[in-house]
Design an enzyme around this catalytic site. Structure first.
Site, short mmCIF file in Angstrom:
data_model
loop_
_atom_site.label_atom_id
_atom_site.label_comp_id
_atom_site.label_asym_id
_atom_site.label_seq_id
_atom_site.Cartn_x
_atom_site.Cartn_y
_atom_site.Cartn_z
N ALA A 62 1.69 -22.91 -5.55
CA ALA A 62 2.62 -23.21 -4.47
C ALA A 62 3.21 -21.90 -3.98
CB ALA A 62 3.72 -24.13 -4.99
N GLY A 103 -0.28 -24.90 -8.52
CA GLY A 103 -0.72 -25.87 -7.51
C GLY A 103 -2.16 -25.65 -7.08
N GLU A 106 -4.14 -27.33 -9.70
CA GLU A 106 -3.89 -28.77 -9.55
C GLU A 106 -4.69 -29.34 -8.36
OE1 GLU A 106 0.44 -28.06 -9.61
OE2 GLU A 106 0.53 -29.73 -11.02
N GLU A 126 3.36 -22.34 -14.33
CA GLU A 126 4.68 -22.73 -13.82
C GLU A 126 5.80 -22.46 -14.80
OE1 GLU A 126 1.92 -24.40 -13.35
OE2 GLU A 126 1.87 -25.40 -11.40
C1 3H9 Z 1 3.44 -24.03 -8.45
O1 3H9 Z 1 2.31 -23.87 -8.13
C2 3H9 Z 1 4.09 -25.37 -8.50
C3 3H9 Z 1 3.06 -26.47 -8.44
O2 3H9 Z 1 2.94 -27.11 -9.68
C4 3H9 Z 1 3.28 -27.43 -7.32
C5 3H9 Z 1 4.52 -28.23 -7.38
C6 3H9 Z 1 4.68 -29.37 -6.40
N1 3H9 Z 1 3.84 -17.57 -3.89
O3 3H9 Z 1 1.42 -10.31 -8.53
P1 3H9 Z 1 0.94 -9.50 -7.39
C7 3H9 Z 1 2.87 -12.51 -3.90
S1 3H9 Z 1 4.42 -22.71 -8.84
C8 3H9 Z 1 4.29 -16.60 -3.07
O4 3H9 Z 1 1.52 -8.15 -7.17
P2 3H9 Z 1 -1.64 -9.36 -8.64
C9 3H9 Z 1 3.67 -11.52 -4.71
O5 3H9 Z 1 5.05 -11.73 -4.57
C10 3H9 Z 1 3.35 -21.29 -8.63
N2 3H9 Z 1 3.96 -15.30 -3.20
O6 3H9 Z 1 -0.66 -9.37 -7.39
C11 3H9 Z 1 3.19 -10.21 -4.11
O7 3H9 Z 1 3.88 -10.02 -2.90
P3 3H9 Z 1 4.25 -8.56 -2.40
C12 3H9 Z 1 2.37 -21.14 -9.71
C13 3H9 Z 1 3.16 -14.98 -4.21
O8 3H9 Z 1 -3.00 -9.18 -8.07
C14 3H9 Z 1 1.72 -10.48 -3.79
O9 3H9 Z 1 1.60 -11.91 -3.74
N3 3H9 Z 1 1.61 -19.90 -9.55
C15 3H9 Z 1 2.66 -15.93 -5.10
O10 3H9 Z 1 -1.17 -8.44 -9.69
C16 3H9 Z 1 0.77 -9.95 -4.82
O11 3H9 Z 1 1.15 -10.41 -6.09
C17 3H9 Z 1 2.03 -18.75 -10.08
O12 3H9 Z 1 3.01 -18.70 -10.77
C18 3H9 Z 1 3.03 -17.28 -4.91
N4 3H9 Z 1 2.56 -18.26 -5.72
O13 3H9 Z 1 -1.53 -10.81 -9.27
C19 3H9 Z 1 1.18 -17.55 -9.79
N5 3H9 Z 1 1.90 -15.30 -6.03
O14 3H9 Z 1 2.96 -7.84 -2.21
C20 3H9 Z 1 2.04 -16.38 -9.48
C21 3H9 Z 1 1.91 -14.00 -5.70
O15 3H9 Z 1 5.03 -8.79 -1.15
N6 3H9 Z 1 1.28 -15.21 -9.11
N7 3H9 Z 1 2.66 -13.79 -4.61
O16 3H9 Z 1 5.08 -7.95 -3.50
C22 3H9 Z 1 0.65 -14.43 -9.99
O17 3H9 Z 1 0.59 -14.70 -11.17
C23 3H9 Z 1 0.05 -13.16 -9.48
O18 3H9 Z 1 0.66 -12.84 -8.27
C24 3H9 Z 1 -1.49 -13.23 -9.25
C25 3H9 Z 1 -1.95 -11.92 -8.55
C26 3H9 Z 1 -2.19 -13.33 -10.62
C27 3H9 Z 1 -1.86 -14.39 -8.39
#
Ligand code: 3H9
Length: 670
Positions: A62, A103, A106, A126
């Site tokens: 999400a 998400g 999911e 999450e």
């Molecule tokens: C969820 O899904 C709830 C569900 O169950 C549904 C409920 C109804 N959203 O980490 P990075 C941005 S909760 C918005 O440096 P990497 C991040 O801020 C979500 N922005 O890159 C950054 O921005 P900026 C569950 C996001 O290659 C840029 O992307 N998912 C999101 O080292 C690059 O990120 C997670 O918790 C997001 N979801 O790693 C996954 N994700 O460049 C969270 C990233 O402006 N994300 N951004 O600073 C991660 O674990 C890592 O970002 C990922 C990439 C592995 C994807």
């Protein structure tokens, strides 16, 4: 620029999500895919659908930035979109590369089939945001991978590889060809005959006892956190309900409950804070980087050895220099022992350990650092010693090598001043144990060159550290604030609190240990003048009595051989002596007062650090405290916590204690 586009390959519709950087499932993307699926279902010429993503990854969850934002249009809900997918009358194939997280996974689970490249990662992280999956993850995952694996994934938040996913039935096919898209289209054609299928009604199998075992194994890590326990409860419910709808409803309620809570606000703040910390204001993104192929580490003690390990495990060669042969041998042996201990936990294979050890060159001569691209000194913490080392490095090291000091509080400019290349000098302050703790304070000297700083910031990410830039000042960000807490804790002792009470209050607040336990661990003689006849402070008195901390079994506490501390009559006598000298009346002190008196001065100091430009932003300070000192993530760090407490409450309390309030903190009060 967010888009969902559809193209055709015969009877297969290809739906492409393009929402850089990580294809988060924003309201726009949800609307886009929901509408496209509706149209595809109504179109008789379409027989199967592929959902694929542009850019570097499949949907990574999400959109976290939309959470708690009242200005986001409601659009189609997750539930509506996911139902559209699951109940579609044509097979839908999720084509996964990069990371399918939260998400995103999911959504892949309501697709009827899943194909992935073998490098893809699949997870439900999450919990790291203080949440549980809210779109069916805890209910559908156990129906595919079983209770034990699902419980692990939802409570620890760690992803598994697509290869493991294939073994566990989460992935139907690994894409072997040159193009994931082409493989997914071919697979979708095969699925036409099989038709759609749903995981919703599959039975949940596996051992519910594994959930209790997980709780026991992670009791320390999860202390104070709500989300892991809530996620496990959801998996238990999945296993116990007759109607899957009931499980989905339970999960949704847990998600909504946690989403409204304080823990997720703090943990989401940290998520963005960690990413923000890597950005250095005023440093252009395209700043050229220096190449780092070999790192030199001076000092093979616990700190130097730990620092070296970070690089070895990333395949970077290290030259480790010590003065005496036996210390060098001991240091190398300790590195090997640490790695071998990790093989027994399955972290490294024996072959990997050998590979890492082969990258290590032990040496007794600083001259051997001549070919290093970065040298980090971890020698005794005294200005004259550091300056002597840097003067030698200036003579020995090749031009352009980055010269770093691991000092925890000394003036980096003064250290740099003994070289003819202060532009190459900066601080790299690792936290002990340096191979484990995530934080790296990168200290920017007045003359540090942009490219030296940029190089170290990027290198930090490569060795899995979270780097925060600090300016030169006594103790930088972390230790400068720690000094405030230490001072407050000593004052509380004089007013009548005991070390155990103070430490317990901090532990219950969520810190891994209290101020006195921490002092004992670090060693009470750190910074001691070493003259037992000169007793000016309580610490001097403890050191003079031979109470040096955990290392010799006695400090504020007495320690047994397993390092368990118990109250020490001798230390209490010393405390009592200082108490009577202070003429302060002994009184009852509440835990609440302990927390306020110890932590408000830290917040105050944080504001001062910002005023002086020694930290770039308040959230950097939070990152320092969470990753360097164990501040509980569910409280977001001292600056975030301070905001929750309220600036005026903090300012008033500081005023009452006679502590000058930082101007910027006072300004918030007005
Ligand atoms: C969820 O899904 C709830 C569900 O169950 C549904 C409920 C109804 N959203 O980490 P990075 C941005 S909760 C918005 O440096 P990497 C991040 O801020 C979500 N922005 O890159 C950054 O921005 P900026 C569950 C996001 O290659 C840029 O992307 N998912 C999101 O080292 C690059 O990120 C997670 O918790 C997001 N979801 O790693 C996954 N994700 O460049 C969270 C990233 O402006 N994300 N951004 O600073 C991660 O674990 C890592 O970002 C990922 C990439 C592995 C994807």
């Amino acid at each position: 620029m967010q888009s969902v586009t559809s193209t055709r390959d015969g009877e297969v519709l290809i739906l492409t999500v393009d929402n850089p950087p990580v294809n988060a499932l924003s309201w726009r993307v949800r609307n886009g895919i929901g509408e496209e699926i509706d149209k595809a279902v109504a179109d008789d010429s379409i027989k199967a659908i592929v959902l694929i993503c542009a850019g570097r990854t499949f949907i990574a969850g999400a959109d976290i930035s939309e959470m708690g934002n009242p200005n986001i249009p409601s659009g189609l809900s997750f539930l509506e979109v996911f139902d559209t997918f699951e109940y579609a009358s044509k097979p839908i194939v999720a084509a996964i590369h990069g990371t399918a997280l939260g998400g995103g996974l999911e959504l892949a689970l309501v697709c009827h089939y899943r194909i992935a490249v073998s490098s893809a990662q699949l997870g439900l992280p999450e919990v790291k945001l203080g949440l549980v999956p809210g779109a069916g993850g805890t209910q559908r995952l156990p129906r595919i991978v079983g209770i034990e694996q699902a419980a692990k994934m939802v409570s620890l938040g760690e992803p598994i590889s697509a290869i493991e996913g294939k073994e566990r039935g989460l992935i139907d096919q690994l894409a072997g060809g040159a193009s994931l898209k082409a493989d997914a289209i071919a697979f979708a054609r095969e699925c036409i005959a099989k038709g759609p299928r749903s995981t919703r009604n599959l039975p949940v199998t596996g051992d519910l006892g594994s959930i209790e075992r997980l709780k026991a194994e992670n009791a320390r890590r999860w202390r104070g956190f709500d989300a892991p326990y809530s996620a496990l409860r959801c998996v238990e419910i999945a296993a116990s309900v007759d109607d899957p709808e009931d499980g989905l409803r339970f999960e949704r309620e847990e998600f909504v409950r946690l989403r409204q809570g304080a823990q997720t606000r703090a943990q989401r703040h940290l998520f963005f804070a960690e990413r923000q910390a890597a950005k250095v204001d005023g440093l252009p993104k395209d700043t050229p980087l220096r190449e780092i192929r070999r790192v030199g580490v001076i000092g093979a003690g616990t700190m130097g050895g730990g620092i070296a390990m970070n690089f070895l495990q990333q395949g970077i060669a290290v030259t480790l220099v010590e003065q005496a042969k036996d210390s060098l041998d001991r240091g190398v042996a300790a590195i090997r022992r640490n790695y071998e201990a990790s093989t027994s936990k399955g972290r490294f294979s024996t072959a990997q350990v050998e590979q890492m050890m082969n990258l290590l060159t032990p040496s007794l001569s600083l001259e051997d650092l001549a070919d290093c691209d970065l040298v980090i000194e971890a020698v005794y913490e005294a200005m004259d010693v550091k300056q002597e080392v840097f003067a030698k490095l200036d003579r020995i090291c090749k031009p352009g090598a980055v010269l770093a000091t691991n000092t925890s509080y000394l003036d980096v400019n003064e250290i740099a001043s003994v070289t003819l290349r202060p532009q190459d000098v900066l601080g790299m302050h690792f936290f002990s144990p340096a191979n484990v703790m995530k934080l790296l304070e990168v200290v920017r000297g007045d003359l540090t060159a942009d490219d030296a700083l940029a190089t170290v910031m990027v290198l930090a990410k490569r060795i899995s550290k979270i780097a925060v830039v600090a300016g030169v000042c006594q103790g930088f960000i972390g230790n400068r604030m720690l000094a405030q807490r230490q001072q407050a804790a000593l004052q509380l002792l004089l007013e009548g609190a005991s070390p155990e009470q103070i430490d317990r209050a901090h532990y219950e607040f969520g810190m891994p240990m209290g101020p006195f336990q921490m002092s004992d661990l670090a060693g009470l003689d750190v910074g001691w003048h070493r003259d037992p006849s000169r007793v000016e402070t309580m610490r001097d008195a403890l050191c003079a009595a031979g109470r040096l901390g955990q290392k010799n079994g006695k400090g504020f506490y007495d320690y047994n051989d397993r390092q368990n501390g118990t109250p020490s009559p001798e230390a209490l006598t010393i405390i009592e002596h200082f108490r009577s000298r202070s003429n302060l009346p002994k009184r009852e002190i509440t835990d609440e007062e302990i927390i306020e008196r110890s932590l408000y001065p830290m917040v105050n100091e944080g504001y001062r650090i910002l005023e002086e430009g020694k930290a770039q932003r308040a959230s950097d300070i939070d990152v320092v405290w969470v990753h360097g000192y164990g501040w509980p993530a569910y409280r977001g760090g001292p600056m975030f916590w301070g905001q929750q407490e309220g600036a005026s409450k903090i300012a008033a309390a500081l005023d009452k204690q006679g502590i000058p309030v930082a101007a910027s903190l006072k300004a918030i009060e007005v």
